[in-house]
Design an enzyme around this catalytic site. Sequence first.
Site, short mmCIF file in Angstrom:
data_model
loop_
_atom_site.label_atom_id
_atom_site.label_comp_id
_atom_site.label_asym_id
_atom_site.label_seq_id
_atom_site.Cartn_x
_atom_site.Cartn_y
_atom_site.Cartn_z
N ASP A 1 0.84 -1.19 0.00
CA ASP A 1 0.00 0.00 0.00
C ASP A 1 0.88 1.24 0.00
O ASP A 1 2.09 1.17 0.25
CB ASP A 1 -0.94 -0.01 1.21
CG ASP A 1 -0.18 -0.13 2.52
OD1 ASP A 1 0.54 0.82 2.86
OD2 ASP A 1 -0.29 -1.17 3.21
N GLU B 1 20.78 -23.13 -18.16
CA GLU B 1 20.05 -22.16 -17.34
C GLU B 1 20.99 -21.05 -16.86
O GLU B 1 20.59 -19.88 -16.79
CB GLU B 1 19.41 -22.87 -16.14
CG GLU B 1 18.19 -23.69 -16.52
CD GLU B 1 17.66 -24.55 -15.36
OE1 GLU B 1 16.46 -24.84 -15.37
OE2 GLU B 1 18.45 -24.92 -14.46
#
Length: 730
Positions: free
Chosen positions: A534, A614
């Site tokens: 928030d 990877e």
Amino acid sequence: MSIRIQEKDRLFSLETENTMYQMKADELNVLLHVWYGQKTCADMSYLIRMSDRGFCGNPWESQNRREYSLDTLPQEYSSAGVGDYRSPALCAELENGSRSTDWRYAGYRLLKGKTRPSGLPGLRGSAETEGLEICLEDKTSGLKAYLTYWVFEALDVIVRSTRIENRGEAAVTLRKAASVCIDFPYGKKEVIHFHGRHAMERVMERNPVPRGGQLTFESRRGMSSHQSNPFVILCDPDTTERQGEAWGCMLMYSGNHLEEISCCQTASVRLVSGIHPECFSWPLNPGESFHTPEAILSYSAEGLNALSRNYHRVIRDEVIPPRWRGVRKPVLVNSWEACYFDFNAEKLLKLAVAAKELGMEMLVLDDGWFGERNDDTTSLGDWFCNEKKLGCGLKELSERIHALGLYFGLWLEPEMISARSDLYRNHPDWALTDPDRKPMVGRNQLVLDMSRQEVQDYLFDAISRILKDARIEYIKWDFNRCVANVWSHALPAGRQGETAHRFIMGTYALLERLEEAFPDVMIEGCSGGGGRFDAGMLYYCPQIWCSDDTDAVERLEIQRGTSFGYPACAMGSHVSACPNHQTGRIVPFATRGMVAMSGTFGYELNPEKLSAEEKETVKQQIAAFHRFEGLIAEGDYYRLDDAGGDETAWLFVSPDQKEALLTVVVTHVRAYSPFPLVRLQGLDPDGTYRREDTGETVTGAALMYGGISFPPFMGDYPAAQVYLTQVDEN
Ligand code: DGJ
């Protein structure tokens, strides 16, 4: 001039570049909400019509003018108990038990130089920011409501808050004090809200506002919550990402909140937002005042994407700590999903060596380094390094990590306390617990009473000691359960209603103190992922871990929902291992990278365990992120998946429109499907853009109206990233 006042008509207009907010004190001194929307530069009060409506009472002073009713007129801060039957903005219990307040206009004051509500975060602004304070009074009780408006002209943002002052002779108790109330008098509205749960935060949902009914979104959990973000958008039924009107209301608050959206008998829509009244009461003695959190309001006439960009700008420019604005953040590797509680210094150093080789820049040591903590049953509050487990102290570990060329970050969960901890044994009353009742535990832990100064002081000292001792550039500030048993041992019975709000103010105060003392330590917010995502937390933490769900496919929806109100530079997002730890899903490494780099970017895995292929991909991803990080952090963001279908697509465009980065992820590949087509936005229609992947050049207009068409995608969750640069045709 962003504030215009027509004294004769008592009309107040707040103007931003593209929007106008208007209110008017009428002949009975009621402050009417006149307009919030497109900038018309006109007196919009001609739209307010009155007519006699049955069962809508009239104020005494209207002398039985049956067409004048508080129940139907648009209110700027609605009264309670005196004839407006819609949701009141405030509820105050007076000494005689009455809960009525009748707000009447009592003057105004122009403000210059942004201030914040005391004890709370607020938009930063500057000494030049202009504001307006309107004073309403309830003559009977002596209460005054100071409605505060700050105008952020260039950002198309207006910030509202309310200060209630008791100028009467008797004590009153506030039972509800909303930050904002707005009546939208015309037209059907829909409301967008962001619901969810742990590991599935901010799922966007859109619903019509029901006639004669009310939708409420709320948190009573002591935190803004995974379940309901304190942000709602009202819009017209035909509003889309690309067009139409939308109004946003974002509460800058991390505690309990309530958003009420109702559609009354005459089809006007009311929005009330603020601290949740059920978890709140606040005694106000004569002379005392209470200031609500700020609500950040914005309006767009050009659809939801444009509204989101307003919020992205305001959060970047006016909310996050200026120290971190536009700052390049290190690509981090976090120990949590790599090791959970199972580590020692040697293991961490090996992980750090592997991470460094691949180009990662910071090792974050997550949960488990302190007290006796080897699982989640113990030691929160005992912020002392577990040297037995680690094999050395934090100072030595941080120095060895730095010697490898990496920054060092540390996990903390300051507001919590384990029942099995020295802190609890020494200070059981520092936990929030109901008297004579066994407390609720969440993840085996209790919650500290942050309203107490001595608790804040203890934490400040404990964290300062760590930050002074070791070389730490970053803190991950976690919060892993909801608050319950909200009872402070330091407050008398009659004041327990203050505890929840004082708790969150205590957290803010601690964060503020730490930030002042250690300005170069960046704090990333976290609450079991994104349970406290928030604007209040973003005032202290420039980024927040978006979700504990690190599955890239799940993250599409989570990050998409988050993007309605919050910018990519604030979204903590990492590439994690597959099968994913939360869902078991296997998603290509490339797709995981593209999704994670649309936020703050990092890794949540053990790089030693990666295959050679990877590892190569990681190096490329980090190089790509560094190439695009400015564009991602500061660029204009567009959601492009409004056409529906199996693609999720989004775009970053640089403010000068010279470059753009498009990402498309296909969540369901189908045989013989139509060619995926994505229409871009925000480009210069007359500019010519080169696609880096194919070398093709095409105009901005073609890309926006025609789009980019992709060959059919194959396999599970494929993705593509297209980088476009504007080229000089000549
Ligand atoms: C919840 C966080 O979201 C995770 O990333 C991790 O830090 C754990 N807490 C540790 O307890």
